[in-house]
Design an enzyme around this catalytic site. Structure first.
Site, PDB file in Angstrom:
ATOM      1  N   GLU A  15      43.057  39.555  34.164  1.00 35.31           N
ATOM      2  CA  GLU A  15      41.930  39.038  34.940  1.00 35.31           C
ATOM      3  C   GLU A  15      42.256  37.781  35.734  1.00 35.31           C
ATOM      4  OE1 GLU A  15      41.735  40.340  31.942  1.00 35.31           O
ATOM      5  OE2 GLU A  15      39.884  41.498  31.686  1.00 35.31           O
TER       6      GLU A  15
ATOM      7  N   GLU B 224      39.988  45.328  26.346  1.00 33.11           N
ATOM      8  CA  GLU B 224      38.851  44.775  25.594  1.00 33.11           C
ATOM      9  C   GLU B 224      38.082  45.890  24.879  1.00 33.11           C
ATOM     10  OE1 GLU B 224      37.603  42.593  29.197  1.00 33.11           O
ATOM     11  OE2 GLU B 224      37.351  40.867  27.862  1.00 33.11           O
TER      12      GLU B 224
HETATM   13  N1  3HC Z   1      38.725  48.972  39.607  1.00 36.02           N
HETATM   14  C1  3HC Z   1      38.566  49.695  40.727  1.00 36.02           C
HETATM   15  N2  3HC Z   1      39.570  50.344  41.344  1.00 36.02           N
HETATM   16  C2  3HC Z   1      40.768  50.266  40.788  1.00 36.02           C
HETATM   17  C3  3HC Z   1      41.011  49.530  39.626  1.00 36.02           C
HETATM   18  C4  3HC Z   1      39.925  48.868  39.023  1.00 36.02           C
HETATM   19  N3  3HC Z   1      40.063  48.168  37.907  1.00 36.02           N
HETATM   20  N4  3HC Z   1      42.321  49.628  39.324  1.00 36.02           N
HETATM   21  C5  3HC Z   1      42.872  50.393  40.257  1.00 36.02           C
HETATM   22  N5  3HC Z   1      41.934  50.796  41.149  1.00 36.02           N
HETATM   23  C6  3HC Z   1      42.138  51.683  42.306  1.00 36.02           C
HETATM   24  C7  3HC Z   1      43.067  51.072  43.340  1.00 36.02           C
HETATM   25  O1  3HC Z   1      42.362  50.273  44.247  1.00 36.02           O
HETATM   26  C8  3HC Z   1      43.662  52.284  43.995  1.00 36.02           C
HETATM   27  O2  3HC Z   1      42.731  52.772  44.921  1.00 36.02           O
HETATM   28  P1  3HC Z   1      43.225  53.466  46.285  1.00 36.02           P
HETATM   29  O3  3HC Z   1      44.088  54.605  45.850  1.00 36.02           O
HETATM   30  O4  3HC Z   1      41.977  53.831  46.948  1.00 36.02           O
HETATM   31  O5  3HC Z   1      44.001  52.399  46.999  1.00 36.02           O
HETATM   32  C9  3HC Z   1      43.757  53.284  42.847  1.00 36.02           C
HETATM   33  O6  3HC Z   1      42.842  52.822  41.852  1.00 36.02           O
HETATM   34  C10 3HC Z   1      45.122  53.393  42.224  1.00 36.02           C
HETATM   35  O7  3HC Z   1      45.576  52.067  41.897  1.00 36.02           O
HETATM   36  P2  3HC Z   1      47.074  51.600  42.152  1.00 36.02           P
HETATM   37  O8  3HC Z   1      47.514  52.004  43.504  1.00 36.02           O
HETATM   38  O9  3HC Z   1      47.122  50.177  41.797  1.00 36.02           O
HETATM   39  O10 3HC Z   1      47.837  52.510  41.084  1.00 36.02           O
HETATM   40  P3  3HC Z   1      49.138  52.195  40.252  1.00 36.02           P
HETATM   41  O11 3HC Z   1      49.438  53.422  39.500  1.00 36.02           O
HETATM   42  O12 3HC Z   1      50.163  51.581  41.135  1.00 36.02           O
HETATM   43  O13 3HC Z   1      48.709  51.049  39.203  1.00 36.02           O
HETATM   44  C11 3HC Z   1      47.289  50.017  37.570  1.00 36.02           C
HETATM   45  C12 3HC Z   1      47.798  51.333  38.188  1.00 36.02           C
HETATM   46  C13 3HC Z   1      48.461  49.291  36.877  1.00 36.02           C
HETATM   47  C14 3HC Z   1      46.235  50.351  36.569  1.00 36.02           C
HETATM   48  C15 3HC Z   1      46.748  49.105  38.688  1.00 36.02           C
HETATM   49  O14 3HC Z   1      45.839  49.850  39.454  1.00 36.02           O
HETATM   50  C16 3HC Z   1      46.059  47.873  38.223  1.00 36.02           C
HETATM   51  O15 3HC Z   1      46.702  46.889  37.892  1.00 36.02           O
HETATM   52  N6  3HC Z   1      44.696  47.896  38.238  1.00 36.02           N
HETATM   53  C17 3HC Z   1      43.878  46.756  37.991  1.00 36.02           C
HETATM   54  C18 3HC Z   1      43.933  46.290  36.588  1.00 36.02           C
HETATM   55  C19 3HC Z   1      43.021  45.109  36.407  1.00 36.02           C
HETATM   56  O16 3HC Z   1      43.129  44.107  37.092  1.00 36.02           O
HETATM   57  N7  3HC Z   1      42.120  45.221  35.433  1.00 36.02           N
HETATM   58  C20 3HC Z   1      41.233  44.166  35.133  1.00 36.02           C
HETATM   59  C21 3HC Z   1      39.992  44.356  35.909  1.00 36.02           C
HETATM   60  S1  3HC Z   1      38.889  43.002  35.691  1.00 36.02           S
HETATM   61  C22 3HC Z   1      38.165  43.274  34.206  1.00 36.02           C
HETATM   62  O17 3HC Z   1      38.483  44.187  33.519  1.00 36.02           O
HETATM   63  C23 3HC Z   1      37.099  42.286  33.853  1.00 36.02           C
HETATM   64  C24 3HC Z   1      36.637  42.432  32.431  1.00 36.02           C
HETATM   65  O18 3HC Z   1      37.320  41.482  31.650  1.00 36.02           O
HETATM   66  C25 3HC Z   1      35.199  42.202  32.314  1.00 36.02           C
END
Ligand code: 3HC
Ligand code: NAI
Length: 698
Positions: free
Chosen positions: A124, A104
């Site tokens: 999301e 976004e």
């Molecule tokens: N917020 C907070 N912490 C996050 C995060 C996020 N968005 N994304 C990842 N983390 C943290 C994980 O909890 C993890 O923490 P830990 O090491 O303490 O367990 C660390 O970052 C590493 O994450 P992964 O183990 O998942 O790392 P990968 O390399 O396997 O994957 C990734 C990376 C593909 C970016 C994956 O972390 C992911 O899918 N993240 C979430 C993406 C997501 O859902 N984004 C949307 C959020 S909601 C949003 O944006 C709302 C908006 O529209 C207003």
């Protein structure tokens, strides 16, 4: 502390955000972006601004840990408004994954360039949310409402080349050249007059969609399953409808209201819990992250049946050579042919190309000689579920396999310690319990025996990730975590059918709860002979099998099936059930849905609490993850442990006590549940106490 740096390359200003691990858009990152923008605008020599991230990825989204807490300004919408209001064009330079709020943010920029390996998406929906920072309003302005509906309700990331084709990004860089390519792109934009190009101003796509009002109803009608039991997809569709129907700012206001509603929903709370729970399963207390892991370069699999073939595929998929052992040539040929057939089916669906099918098959060696496993780093046994057979195989294998090799069993129910005891290396024996179909199901229970060494556990956990599985650590008990916890649901389903509830009502209650299918539908699918074959007591399944009813594959099972495999209630099965109930002297009656739900699901909650109390699972959330990934427990409930807290532990304990009076041991509340109910504690936050198995060995 997140850092944001600003520097210039001639007329181009470069804002670099560095907030490991994934540049989530928490407060510090948001502030850093604003500081960078202010610096870039203040610098008179700067004509355009590139926004990029250091580390492994562009912004991975909003900071999920901030949800449910009081909002902190500047919020993401402030940042996005600031980017759109910047006095100079802003170019997003994307590498890694630009997800959710990350994409976004990029969509608020005037231009986007991505590295060829980048992926972008709005995931999301998997958190029970919708893109709340303009994603539902801006994406349809680029790709049109139909594509936006698929992308946002699906939540799956899109690879850079497709993002380019869809117009979500404007350009791809060469590999490893993103920063320079972004600067060059910015210079071209400046040379062309530094034209602003805000997505919010684009009207052509949404104007066209306005001419097709049936679009949304069609989408809803085509995807009924998408909306079952959950709210987020409904709100997503409504937000995209608003993008089409309303002026941009009004659409944004509608998106905000729909987002807010989801943010406070149980469903989103549960799914955010699941997000972190999923990442916690690999963290094993007493096993530091730097525990050495054994290199696994070759794998042996013993038994090419239902499980062995699927297990082998996991390793072939990631380029590891596999030696597959059988006792007879025909069984081996069948197993190898099944693997090939599976790959060819994927190729027909366009998921693999023909060359890749051959590359994977070339990594597979079939053999009838166990001695061919001598060089393997890991051997996984997947022969019949017989203790004697497994002991024989492990004793032989111990003599054949190199000393450093890890020996694993895929046993579903047998005592891993007894298997390990026949070897001279019990510290290198571990359970690797895959779920069927093993090449598809995400759950992998890593079973730690009394003597399994820490590096073996660490290796198994790491390997699970490498093959795309969700590893959950389990101690040794009959059925480990998932089968044991769900075994009580099956036992209750059986008992309830005998007591008078119809299989259809029982299955409907489970499907209404959110399971992909009911307990009896699942049995019919797997085959009643497969599950029931070892049972000595007279059972429903045994009686149906005795009538030649094996499930979907032969004569129907608990249901009758037509040629399209659509189930209908079966008068024959109902007679079999009634006859067995009569033989057992069971008085039959009718049940309310609520009664069924309590009997079926509170039993699982109670068994889960026992599993935790005994130290078989490390934490309650691991049990939730095992059942979500292994048995399709609906993720929007958070799993049985999380769900129990939403029902209220005092209610659960009181109901269990009443049920225990009539139905015995299954329902006697576990001491942990009673303690938590009395103290007001939360089951889903509980961790195994001192009973956690102690790690032995070095
Ligand atoms: N917020 C907070 N912490 C996050 C995060 C996020 N968005 N994304 C990842 N983390 C943290 C994980 O909890 C993890 O923490 P830990 O090491 O303490 O367990 C660390 O970052 C590493 O994450 P992964 O183990 O998942 O790392 P990968 O390399 O396997 O994957 C990734 C990376 C593909 C970016 C994956 O972390 C992911 O899918 N993240 C979430 C993406 C997501 O859902 N984004 C949307 C959020 S909601 C949003 O944006 C709302 C908006 O529209 C207003
Ligand atoms: P299966 O009966 O489909 O396959 C077993 C295979 O092992 C057969 O092909 C048989 O020929 C072969 N075999 C027997 N003895 C052998 C030996 N000495 N050397 C080499 N091969 C030998 O059984 P399935 O379903 O694959 O189960 C295997 C194991 O996996 C069992 O322990 C089972 O409990 C477990 N399991 C099964 C699941 C399922 O859903 N089927 C799920 C999870 C675990």
């Amino acid at each position: 502390m997140p850092t944001g740096t600003f520097d210039t390359r001639g007329t181009i200003g470069l804002i670099t955000i560095d907030s490991p691990p994934v540049n989530a858009l928490g407060l510090g990152v948001r502030q850093a972006i604003l500081h960078g923008l202010a610096a870039a605008e203040a610098e008179a020599s700067v004509a355009a601004i590139v926004l990029l991230c250091a580390g492994r990825t562009f912004f991975a989204g909003a900071d999920i840990t901030e949800f449910g807490k009081p909002p902190m300004r500047p919020d993401l919408l402030d940042v996005i408004a600031r980017i759109e209001g910047a006095t100079k064009p802003v170019i997003a330079a994307i590498h890694g994954t630009a997800l959710g709020g990350g994409l976004e943010t990029a969509l608020a920029c005037d231009y986007r360039i991505a590295s060829p390996t980048a992926r972008v998406g709005l995931p999301e929906v998997a958190l029970g949310l919708l893109p709340g920072a303009g994603g539902t309003q801006r994406l349809p302005r680029i790709v049109g409402a139909a594509a936006a509906l698929e992308i946002i309700t699906g939540g799956k990331p899109i690879a850079a080349p497709r993002a380019l084709a869809l117009g979500i990004v404007d350009r791809l860089s060469a590999p490893d050249d993103l920063t320079d390519a972004a600067i060059a792109f910015a210079r071209e934009i400046v040379a062309d007059g530094a034209v602003r190009r805000r997505v919010r101003d684009r009207e052509d796509k949404v104007a066209a969609d306005r001419g097709n009002p049936a679009l949304f109803d069609d989408f809803r009608a085509r995807n009924p399953g998408l909306f079952r039991g959950v709210r987020a997809p409904t709100n997503i569709v409504a937000a995209i409808e608003a993008a089409v129907a309303l002026p941009f700012d009004e659409g944004m206001a509608r998106e905000a209201a729909l987002f807010e509603e989801l943010l406070h929903s149980r469903e989103s709370e549960a799914q955010r819990y699941a997000f972190f729970a999923e990442r916690d399963t690999a963290k094993v207390p007493g096993l530091p992250a730097d525990t050495p892991v054994a290199p696994i370069a070759s794998v042996g699999v013993i038994g090419a049946g239902t499980m062995g073939g699927g297990i082998a595929m996991n390793f072939l998929n990631v380029g590891l050579p596999v030696t597959l052992v059988e006792t007879r040539q025909d069984a081996l040929d069948r197993g190898v042919a099944t693997i090939r057939r599976n790959y060819e089916a994927s190729a027909r669906k366009g998921k693999l190309d023909a060359a890749e099918v051959e590359r994977r098959m070339a990594l597979l060696t079939g053999t009838l000689a166990l001695s061919d496993l001598a060089g393997c780093d890991l051997v996984i046994e997947a022969v019949f579920e017989s203790m004697d057979l497994k002991k024989t195989i492990f004793a032989e294998l111990d003599a054949i396999a190199k000393r450093s090799a890890i020996l694993a069993s895929n046993t579903s129910f047998l005592d891993l310690d007894a298997i390990a005891a026949v070897t001279e290396r019990p510290e290198r024996v571990v359970g690797l319990h895959f779920f069927s179909p093993a090449n598809v199901m995400r759950l992998l229970e890593v079973v730690r025996g009394a003597r399994t060494a820490p590096d073996v556990v660490a290796t198994a956990m790491r390997l699970a990730k490498r093959i795309g599985k969700l590893p959950v650590l389990s101690g040794v008990c009959e059925g480990f975590i998932a089968n044991r916890a769900m075994g009580v649901r099956m036992a209750q389903a059986d008992a309830l059918a005998l007591e008078g509830a119809s299989p259809q009502q029982i299955d409907r209650v489970l499907v209404d709860y959110g399971f992909p299918m009911g307990a009896f539908q699942m049995l019919d699918l797997i085959g009643l002979d497969v599950i029931g074959r070892d049972s000595t007591e007279r059972t429903l399944m045994g009686d149906l099998v005795a009538q030649g009813r094996l499930g979907q594959k032969q004569n129907g099972g608990f249901y009758d099936y037509d040629a399209q495999r659509r189930p209908t209630p079966s008068p024959v099965a109902d007679e079999v059930i009634a006859a067995l109930a009569a033989a057992k002297g069971i008085v039959r009656r009718s049940f309310t849905d609520q009664e069924l739900r309590e009997r079926l699901l509170y039993a699982v909650v109670n068994e889960g609490a026992r599993i935790l109390d005994e130290g078989i699972a490390l934490r309650a959330s691991d049990i939730d993850m095992a059942l979500i990934a292994g048995y399709g427990w609906p993720v929007h409930t958070g799993g049985p442990m999380f769900w129990a807290d939403t029902v209220g532990l005092p209610t659960i304990v009181a109901t269990l006590e009443a049920l225990a009076q009539r139905h015995g041991d299954t329902f006697v509340p576990s001491p942990l549940l009673v303690r938590l109910a009395e103290s007001g504690g939360m089951l889903h936050r509980a961790v195994a106490a001192s009973s956690t198995p102690v790690l032995e060995g070095a």
